[in-house]
Design an enzyme around this catalytic site. Structure first.
Site, PDB file in Angstrom:
ATOM      1  CD  GLU A  90      24.930  53.540  38.464  1.00  0.00           C
ATOM      2  OE1 GLU A  90      23.981  54.070  39.028  1.00  0.00           O
ATOM      3  OE2 GLU A  90      25.299  52.383  38.721  1.00  0.00           O
ATOM      4  CB  CYS A 103      35.130  53.425  41.145  1.00  0.00           C
ATOM      5  SG  CYS A 103      34.609  51.779  40.649  1.00  0.00           S
ATOM      6  CB  CYS A 110      29.343  43.386  32.783  1.00  0.00           C
ATOM      7  SG  CYS A 110      30.822  42.400  33.102  1.00  0.00           S
ATOM      8  CB  CYS A 114      30.163  37.846  38.632  1.00  0.00           C
ATOM      9  SG  CYS A 114      31.717  37.767  37.724  1.00  0.00           S
ATOM     10  CB  CYS A 117      28.415  41.484  39.927  1.00  0.00           C
ATOM     11  SG  CYS A 117      28.857  43.103  39.307  1.00  0.00           S
ATOM     12  CB  CYS A 331      32.526  46.309  45.843  1.00  0.00           C
ATOM     13  SG  CYS A 331      33.987  47.100  46.445  1.00  0.00           S
TER      14      CYS A 331
HETATM   15  N1  SAH Z   1      34.860  43.092  35.944  1.00  0.00           N
HETATM   16  C1  SAH Z   1      35.911  43.464  36.817  1.00  0.00           C
HETATM   17  C2  SAH Z   1      35.763  44.814  37.490  1.00  0.00           C
HETATM   18  C3  SAH Z   1      34.419  45.196  38.059  1.00  0.00           C
HETATM   19  S1  SAH Z   1      33.893  44.673  39.630  1.00  0.00           S
HETATM   20  C4  SAH Z   1      36.138  42.373  37.833  1.00  0.00           C
HETATM   21  O1  SAH Z   1      35.384  41.431  37.865  1.00  0.00           O
HETATM   22  O2  SAH Z   1      37.116  42.448  38.567  1.00  0.00           O
HETATM   23  C5  SAH Z   1      34.952  45.288  40.857  1.00  0.00           C
HETATM   24  C6  SAH Z   1      35.059  44.347  42.049  1.00  0.00           C
HETATM   25  O3  SAH Z   1      33.826  44.272  42.806  1.00  0.00           O
HETATM   26  C7  SAH Z   1      35.353  42.925  41.631  1.00  0.00           C
HETATM   27  O4  SAH Z   1      36.313  42.359  42.476  1.00  0.00           O
HETATM   28  C8  SAH Z   1      34.031  42.236  41.819  1.00  0.00           C
HETATM   29  O5  SAH Z   1      34.163  40.866  41.937  1.00  0.00           O
HETATM   30  C9  SAH Z   1      33.531  42.924  43.066  1.00  0.00           C
HETATM   31  N2  SAH Z   1      32.100  42.748  43.293  1.00  0.00           N
HETATM   32  C10 SAH Z   1      31.115  42.567  42.399  1.00  0.00           C
HETATM   33  N3  SAH Z   1      29.915  42.442  43.003  1.00  0.00           N
HETATM   34  C11 SAH Z   1      30.139  42.564  44.321  1.00  0.00           C
HETATM   35  C12 SAH Z   1      29.307  42.553  45.461  1.00  0.00           C
HETATM   36  N4  SAH Z   1      27.990  42.381  45.362  1.00  0.00           N
HETATM   37  N5  SAH Z   1      29.891  42.710  46.668  1.00  0.00           N
HETATM   38  C13 SAH Z   1      31.224  42.903  46.776  1.00  0.00           C
HETATM   39  N6  SAH Z   1      32.059  42.937  45.740  1.00  0.00           N
HETATM   40  C14 SAH Z   1      31.529  42.765  44.525  1.00  0.00           C
END
Ligand code: SAH
Length: 340
Positions: A90, A103, A110, A114, A117, A331
């Site tokens: 995506e 983006c 991944c 986290c 996410c 995000c």
């Molecule tokens: N792996 C990288 C880039 C991808 S995520 C990283 O961790 O930075 C891009 C951003 O979205 C990151 O800051 C991540 O922490 C945030 N993110 C992930 N899930 C989210 C959610 N459910 N709500 C808001 N931000 C989120």
């Protein structure tokens, strides 16, 4: 077949020399690909028929098919691309008054895990090549007849876990004869792979580094982001300080606010203590709900209070606008999709 978009300009010149061709031909091809955004070698009309044939036999232009396209009420578009091997990724296009921002994904799936996410909980397949990363930009530009002005590595995947390909993709994106987007308009976001942050500081690329911090104690951060068990907050911030010293670039810290989890004034106080004196900026993200997610968005009132508290205490903080949440394009909402 080799993907011709995997090569930065210097590497492509070397390929051409190895084929017995003049290096300036590589420059012509580079311009056809990135400036003219052509979809076939036949369109490269200043090359001889013979050379076009040779290129066709040895290289692919890796032109993505759009499997699905969704448009949000705010104009954000989410693309599902077929990466030509049975997998899909995506990519999100956002329009701002100052231009178009994209983006991009850096991996299919991944590994970071986290908890908040959507890219978590689905199998990691593989990293994308440089060409597969830059084709996301070209495919979106073709589909909309636009030029992108900002690129953020915030789609699916951990960019620093695919370090070489991401850095090489940035060289292509940044090259004046390539996509020609200034390094300051390119952001890499990382969950905190400390050794790679030190390495990136040495690359002499002026891109923006974003750090997904999200918590102010190791206990809390480890409970949200397993990577913190490997590289804790202190080690992470030490690497950030080194990055700022070497590059003179301001770091952006991302902090997704979840109700009763990390959105208390005590959290704000600890955040101020951690970041005091650093050349940085805090990006507050109202956490987005994901399927079966345990985290709930903080109230707008609380988010504003958190922001104001940071600003009043010398930490520059802004709230990220939520774009595309109605099409699951905000995000952390992107997921790997399988075609099969
Ligand atoms: N792996 C990288 C880039 C991808 S995520 C990283 O961790 O930075 C891009 C951003 O979205 C990151 O800051 C991540 O922490 C945030 N993110 C992930 N899930 C989210 C959610 N459910 N709500 C808001 N931000 C989120």
């Amino acid at each position: 077949m080799k993907n011709i978009k995997d090569y930065n300009l210097d590497a492509l010149k070397q390929e051409f020399i190895d084929m017995g061709e003049k290096p300036f031909r590589a420059e012509q091809v580079f311009k056809w690909i990135y400036e003219a955004n052509v979809t076939s070698f036949d369109e490269m009309t200043n090359l001889s028929l013979e050379l076009r044939e040779k290129l066709k036999q040895n290289y692919t232009l890796c032109i993505y098919n759009i499997i699905k396209k969704q448009e949000s009420s705010d104009g954000t578009k989410k693309y599902l691309f077929d990466v030509l091997d049975g997998n899909a990724i995506e990519t999100v296009l956002m329009s701002y008054h100052h231009g178009y921002s994209i983006c991009v994904s850096s991996q299919i799936g991944c590994k970071m895990g986290c908890k908040f996410c959507a890219s978590t909980g689905i199998k990691f397949i593989r990293s994308l090549t440089s060409g597969e990363i830059v084709e996301q930009i070209l495919a979106v530009e073709r589909d909309n007849g636009i030029k992108i002005s900002n690129v953020v590595f915030m789609g699916i995947g951990e960019p620093l876990d695919n370090y070489d390909n991401v850095v090489n993709a940035i060289r292509i994106i940044n090259n004046q004869k390539g996509i020609n987007i200034g390094a300051r308009h390119i952001s890499i976001s990382t969950s905190g792979l400390v050794p790679k942050i030190y390495q990136l500081a040495e690359e002499n690329i002026q891109c923006t580094l974003s750090i997904s911090l999200h918590a102010t104690t190791d206990e809390k951060r480890s409970s949200m982001m397993p990577v913190n068990n490997k590289y804790n907050i202190e080690e992470l911030l030490q690497a950030c300080k080194d990055y700022i010293n070497k590059t003179n670039r301001r770091i952006s810290f991302e902090y997704a606010l979840a109700k009763d989890n990390n959105d208390n004034i005590e959290d704000a106080k600890r955040l101020i203590k951690l970041l005091k004196g650093m050349l940085c900026h805090v990006n507050l993200i109202p956490i987005n709900k994901i399927e079966n997610g345990q985290f709930i968005k903080s109230s707008n009132e609380n988010i504003m209070k958190f922001r104001d508290y940071l600003n009043e205490h010398g930490i520059v903080a802004t709230i990220r606008r939520e774009l595309g949440s109605d099409i699951d394009a905000a995000c952390g909402q992107l997921r790997r999709k399988n075609l099969k």
